[in-house]
Design an enzyme around this catalytic site. Structure first.
Site, PDB file in Angstrom:
ATOM      1  N   SER A 163       0.842  -1.190   0.000  1.00 13.34           N
ATOM      2  CA  SER A 163       0.000   0.000   0.000  1.00 13.34           C
ATOM      3  C   SER A 163       0.883   1.249   0.000  1.00 13.34           C
ATOM      4  CB  SER A 163      -0.954  -0.049   1.194  1.00 13.34           C
ATOM      5  OG  SER A 163      -2.002   0.877   1.060  1.00 13.34           O
ATOM      6  N   ASP A 365      -8.726  -5.692  -5.488  1.00 13.24           N
ATOM      7  CA  ASP A 365      -8.456  -4.422  -4.825  1.00 13.24           C
ATOM      8  C   ASP A 365      -9.129  -3.277  -5.576  1.00 13.24           C
ATOM      9  OD1 ASP A 365      -7.434  -2.554  -3.096  1.00 13.24           O
ATOM     10  OD2 ASP A 365      -5.355  -2.768  -3.736  1.00 13.24           O
ATOM     11  N   HIS A 424      -6.663  -6.134  -1.382  1.00 17.73           N
ATOM     12  CA  HIS A 424      -5.531  -5.251  -1.108  1.00 17.73           C
ATOM     13  C   HIS A 424      -4.405  -5.951  -0.354  1.00 17.73           C
ATOM     14  CE1 HIS A 424      -3.848  -1.213  -0.748  1.00 17.73           C
ATOM     15  NE2 HIS A 424      -3.662  -1.382   0.545  1.00 17.73           N
TER      16      HIS A 424
END
Length: 450
Positions: A163, A365, A424
């Site tokens: 991320s 995601d 994610h």
């Protein structure tokens, strides 16, 4: 390796001075773990935790690798989340994790930046405001670790960022290469892996409308609304109005969540259950609830109690008045003017330096969508890009079932993994293929798991 109950492990403490960086260190008596603080600047302290793999082997052509895990947020705790909820030796219930990345590498978790998790500053004015400042702190930490963790001298180091941690890993990677070339840092950078990484905010924002329309979470009117917001984000970034772009993005995500039946921005097959994007306003924009989401996927809020209880007791060097939090919003807001800046140029630099760069993305995601990742990769100026894009993808399998778990495309030192069935947090959603992938990234000499 047998992992004894955390509260019963007796740490060996020492206090040492490492160059200009003051360090307090501790570890297990058998040497399987070490942890400690490095004062990277006066009154600014980074906490690290090293695990030595019980599967460590070395061949003449394949040295045993070390993975340095960098959590996202920004402001989320790698020592708590990446370690106990994703890839470390114990899960959130403090039970052995079958899919720990220790099968393939030694692991280092850092609560980065200063002010995150167990890391702390004695004055909030010492919080970093840019990724470059954070990278300077990490270079100081790595210099100290080379003296504390002797295996780093011969073990190639792989930066793995998730991320916002991936966005940061690109900046840190460039800083590491330059420090090594200047003779200031004596280690081998094995590669940089960018997992569902916030490399180009405008490309991710531009993908939301199309992606959510195609998976039926938005209708055509909703997609048009999202696309118009994304156009504003692009214009603000182009004008260097990064704080305004972040405010626009927060409003955009709030609108998307409400008008999609509360889609989970980390996995479009799921509902959030609760709004994963905190209420935003022009004066007080909030980030997606990255850390709270990851905690809720695994064990609810029990990690909070463990980090402030059994784990803190085991470590034995955490300041008594420090309360561990999964997410530091002070750190997030300190970086608010850097948050929307792209890092494509840094990835290009890594490729031009000859560093192995791996991009991996979960199919499901939204916040760092695969569409967005593919788009920013196509903007690279790297001389091998045309050949890379022309190659077919290779299917990836894992375990005894011959089912396709993902795809990979590789050319020279650029590699892209598409991970099917993952959102994610790839190691959480698809632990088997994630472990197989990290073995390939690091070229780990470990034997395959039976």
């Amino acid at each position: 390796m047998e992992f004894r109950p955390l509260a019963l492990v007796f740490p060996v403490l020492c206090l040492s001075v490492l160059g200009a960086a003051h360090a307090t260190t501790a570890g297990n008596s058998d040497g399987t773990e070490r942890w400690g603080y490095v004062e990277v600047r006066p009154k600014a302290h980074l906490f690290w935790w090293y695990y030595k793999s019980p599967h460590r082997v070395t061949t003449p052509t394949k040295p045993w690798p070390t993975v340095l895990w960098l959590q996202g947020g920004p402001g989320a705790s790698g020592v708590g989340l990446g370690n106990f909820l994703e890839v470390g030796p114990l899960d959130g219930n403090l039970k052995p994790r079958n899919s720990t990345w220790l099968h393939k590498a030694d692991l280092i978790f850092v609560d980065n930046h200063v002010g995150v998790g167990y890391s702390y500053v004695e004055d909030d004015s010492l919080l970093v405001t840019t990724d470059l400042e954070a990278a300077a702190d990490m270079i100081t930490l790595l210099k100290a670790l080379l003296k504390e963790v002797k295996t780093l001298e011969s073990s190639p180091l792989f930066l793995v960022g998730e991320s916002y941690g991936g966005k940061y890993a690109a900046t840190l990677g460039v800083s590491v290469v330059r420090a090594v070339h200047a003779g200031d840092l004596k280690l081998t950078l094995g590669g940089v892996a960018l997992g569902d990484s916030w490399i180009s905010p405008e490309d991710f924002a531009s993908s939301y409308g199309t992606l959510l329309f195609e998976v039926s979470r938005l209708d055509s009117n909703g997609a048009d609304h999202a696309n118009k917001d994304a156009q504003v984000v692009r214009q603000q970034i182009a004008a260097g109005q990064f704080r305004k772009a972040q405010i626009t993005l927060s409003k955009m995500l709030n609108w998307i969540v409400v008008n999609s039946g509360h889609v989970d921005v980390y996995n479009f097959l799921l509902d959030a259950g609760m709004d994963p994007v905190a209420a935003a306003s022009a004066s007080s924009p909030s980030p997606p609830e990255y850390s709270r989401y990851l905690e809720s996927k695994s064990i609810g809020d029990t990690i909070q109690g463990a980090m402030n209880g059994a784990i803190k007791q085991k470590l034995n060097i955490i300041p008594k008045d420090l309360v561990w939090q999964a997410q530091s919003y002070a750190v997030y807001y300190a970086l608010i003017n850097d948050f929307m800046k792209p890092r494509i140029e840094e990835v290009d630099k890594l490729l031009s330096y000859g560093v192995n760069v791996t991009v991996y993305n979960g199919q499901l995601d939204v916040i760092c969508s695969t569409i967005g990742a593919e788009t920013w990769v196509q903007k690279l100026k790297w001389e091998g890009l045309k050949n890379f894009l022309s190659l077919p993808r290779q299917p990836q399998y894992c375990g005894s079932v011959e089912a396709t778990k993902g795809f990979v495309r590789s050319y020279k030192n650029l590699h892209f993994y598409w991970i099917l069935g993952a959102g994610h947090f790839v190691p959480v959603d698809q632990p088997c293929i994630a472990l197989d992938m990290i073995a390939k990234i690091t070229q780990s000499p470990a034997l395959a798991l039976s």
